[in-house]
Design a protein around this motif. Sequence first.
Motif, PDB file in Angstrom:
ATOM      1  N   LEU A  19      62.482  70.327  28.498  1.00 46.16           N
ATOM      2  CA  LEU A  19      62.331  69.674  28.070  1.00 46.16           C
ATOM      3  C   LEU A  19      60.459  69.911  27.244  1.00 46.16           C
ATOM      4  N   ASP A  20      59.900  70.439  28.049  1.00 50.34           N
ATOM      5  CA  ASP A  20      58.481  71.208  28.208  1.00 50.34           C
ATOM      6  C   ASP A  20      59.006  72.295  26.883  1.00 50.34           C
ATOM      7  N   TRP A  21      59.846  73.013  27.313  1.00 53.43           N
ATOM      8  CA  TRP A  21      59.604  74.112  26.379  1.00 53.43           C
ATOM      9  C   TRP A  21      60.494  73.983  25.309  1.00 53.43           C
ATOM     10  N   LEU A  22      61.054  73.176  24.966  1.00 55.66           N
ATOM     11  CA  LEU A  22      61.820  73.108  23.902  1.00 55.66           C
ATOM     12  C   LEU A  22      60.578  72.671  23.077  1.00 55.66           C
ATOM     13  N   ARG A  23      60.048  71.325  22.841  1.00 55.13           N
ATOM     14  CA  ARG A  23      59.275  71.046  22.682  1.00 55.13           C
ATOM     15  C   ARG A  23      57.661  72.237  22.526  1.00 55.13           C
ATOM     16  N   ASP A  24      57.378  72.984  23.180  1.00 59.27           N
ATOM     17  CA  ASP A  24      56.587  73.883  23.032  1.00 59.27           C
ATOM     18  C   ASP A  24      56.579  75.152  22.589  1.00 59.27           C
ATOM     19  N   VAL A  25      57.599  75.453  23.054  1.00 60.19           N
ATOM     20  CA  VAL A  25      58.132  77.034  22.485  1.00 60.19           C
ATOM     21  C   VAL A  25      59.855  77.102  21.341  1.00 60.19           C
ATOM     22  N   TYR A  26      60.556  76.549  22.010  1.00 59.72           N
ATOM     23  CA  TYR A  26      62.096  76.730  20.785  1.00 59.72           C
ATOM     24  C   TYR A  26      61.235  76.089  19.547  1.00 59.72           C
ATOM     25  N   LEU A  27      60.789  75.092  19.870  1.00 61.15           N
ATOM     26  CA  LEU A  27      61.097  74.008  17.733  1.00 61.15           C
ATOM     27  C   LEU A  27      60.059  74.959  17.147  1.00 61.15           C
ATOM     28  N   PRO A  28      59.001  75.845  17.674  1.00 63.57           N
ATOM     29  CA  PRO A  28      58.483  75.888  16.409  1.00 63.57           C
ATOM     30  C   PRO A  28      58.363  77.267  16.327  1.00 63.57           C
ATOM     31  N   ARG A  29      59.284  78.426  16.822  1.00 63.55           N
ATOM     32  CA  ARG A  29      59.466  79.043  16.161  1.00 63.55           C
ATOM     33  C   ARG A  29      60.687  78.197  15.671  1.00 63.55           C
ATOM     34  N   ALA A  30      61.786  78.420  16.519  1.00 65.91           N
ATOM     35  CA  ALA A  30      63.125  78.358  15.646  1.00 65.91           C
ATOM     36  C   ALA A  30      63.129  77.477  14.219  1.00 65.91           C
ATOM     37  N   LEU A  31      61.949  77.004  13.810  1.00 67.08           N
ATOM     38  CA  LEU A  31      61.686  76.175  12.545  1.00 67.08           C
ATOM     39  C   LEU A  31      60.749  77.616  11.368  1.00 67.08           C
ATOM     40  N   GLU A  32      60.183  78.116  12.206  1.00 67.00           N
ATOM     41  CA  GLU A  32      59.529  79.061  11.171  1.00 67.00           C
ATOM     42  C   GLU A  32      60.350  79.366  10.726  1.00 67.00           C
ATOM     43  N   GLY A  33      59.916  79.723   8.924  1.00 69.73           N
ATOM     44  CA  GLY A  33      60.929  79.842   7.886  1.00 69.73           C
ATOM     45  C   GLY A  33      61.333  79.402   7.088  1.00 69.73           C
ATOM     46  N   ASP A  34      62.123  78.090   7.367  1.00 76.56           N
ATOM     47  CA  ASP A  34      62.406  77.264   6.701  1.00 76.56           C
ATOM     48  C   ASP A  34      64.086  77.594   6.168  1.00 76.56           C
ATOM     49  N   MET A  35      64.669  78.151   7.450  1.00 75.68           N
ATOM     50  CA  MET A  35      66.479  78.820   7.570  1.00 75.68           C
ATOM     51  C   MET A  35      66.955  77.325   8.102  1.00 75.68           C
ATOM     52  N   VAL A  36      66.347  76.892   9.242  1.00 77.59           N
ATOM     53  CA  VAL A  36      67.204  75.424   9.801  1.00 77.59           C
ATOM     54  C   VAL A  36      66.039  74.015   9.564  1.00 77.59           C
ATOM     55  N   ARG A  37      65.942  72.724   9.776  1.00 82.48           N
ATOM     56  CA  ARG A  37      65.897  71.968   9.782  1.00 82.48           C
ATOM     57  C   ARG A  37      66.141  70.821  10.616  1.00 82.48           C
ATOM     58  N   ALA A  38      65.104  70.353  10.591  1.00 78.80           N
ATOM     59  CA  ALA A  38      66.054  68.459  10.980  1.00 78.80           C
ATOM     60  C   ALA A  38      66.185  68.521  11.708  1.00 78.80           C
ATOM     61  N   PRO A  39      65.264  69.189  13.528  1.00 78.73           N
ATOM     62  CA  PRO A  39      66.027  69.129  15.210  1.00 78.73           C
ATOM     63  C   PRO A  39      66.181  67.891  15.471  1.00 78.73           C
ATOM     64  N   ARG A  40      67.176  67.348  15.847  1.00 87.80           N
ATOM     65  CA  ARG A  40      67.265  66.611  17.336  1.00 87.80           C
ATOM     66  C   ARG A  40      67.655  66.740  18.423  1.00 87.80           C
ATOM     67  N   LEU A  41      67.148  66.108  19.298  1.00 87.64           N
ATOM     68  CA  LEU A  41      67.810  66.013  20.379  1.00 87.64           C
ATOM     69  C   LEU A  41      68.614  65.025  21.263  1.00 87.64           C
ATOM     70  N   LEU A  42      69.722  65.238  21.948  1.00 92.60           N
ATOM     71  CA  LEU A  42      69.748  64.103  22.138  1.00 92.60           C
ATOM     72  C   LEU A  42      70.747  64.696  23.611  1.00 92.60           C
ATOM     73  N   ARG A  43      70.418  63.313  25.035  1.00 93.21           N
ATOM     74  CA  ARG A  43      71.046  63.403  25.545  1.00 93.21           C
ATOM     75  C   ARG A  43      72.410  62.830  26.340  1.00 93.21           C
ATOM     76  N   MET A  44      72.923  63.277  26.648  1.00 86.45           N
ATOM     77  CA  MET A  44      74.721  62.983  27.120  1.00 86.45           C
ATOM     78  C   MET A  44      74.986  62.810  27.960  1.00 86.45           C
ATOM     79  N   MET A  45      75.751  60.893  27.959  1.00 93.57           N
ATOM     80  CA  MET A  45      75.729  60.116  29.066  1.00 93.57           C
ATOM     81  C   MET A  45      76.641  60.450  30.016  1.00 93.57           C
ATOM     82  N   GLY A  46      76.174  59.521  31.251  1.00 93.66           N
ATOM     83  CA  GLY A  46      77.850  59.681  32.059  1.00 93.66           C
ATOM     84  C   GLY A  46      77.629  60.848  32.378  1.00 93.66           C
ATOM     85  N   HIS A  47      77.513  62.136  32.647  1.00 91.23           N
ATOM     86  CA  HIS A  47      76.861  63.337  33.140  1.00 91.23           C
ATOM     87  C   HIS A  47      76.427  63.079  34.885  1.00 91.23           C
ATOM     88  N   ASN A  48      76.431  63.272  36.199  1.00 85.61           N
ATOM     89  CA  ASN A  48      75.912  63.481  36.850  1.00 85.61           C
ATOM     90  C   ASN A  48      75.759  63.679  37.832  1.00 85.61           C
TER      91      ASN A  48
END
Length: 109
Positions: A19-48
């Motif tokens: 989760l730290d990597w997603l927030r600190d590395v993945y999302l800043p790089r992914a959102l550069e250049g405005d090709m994609v936007r509106a990130p949303r992260l969901l945790r799936m329930m019922g998997h254990n």
Amino acid sequence: MIICNTTYHVDCSVSGEFLDWLRDVYLPRALEGDMVRAPRLLRMMGHNDGGVCFALQLQATKLSELQRWNQAVGKQLHQQLIERFGTKVAGFTTFMENIDILNNGKQGI
């Protein structure tokens, strides 16, 4: 609207680091250049089963933009994920079109 949905299965031992990597590395790089936007992260329930499942969604206006982003940025980020987490994180990506079911819902069909 086109949605890029990547579902991840993450070993519990690295879930916080992931989760730290997603927030600190993945999302800043992914959102550069405005090709994609509106990130949303969901945790799936019922998997254990020793892991946690997440779905990361990004939006694009056109499929061609999303495909261009995937070739230019998405593949690089996927490679970084493999190098960092190895087999402790696995994922798959799907591109989806949003259909407004309440207003006829026949667009794109």
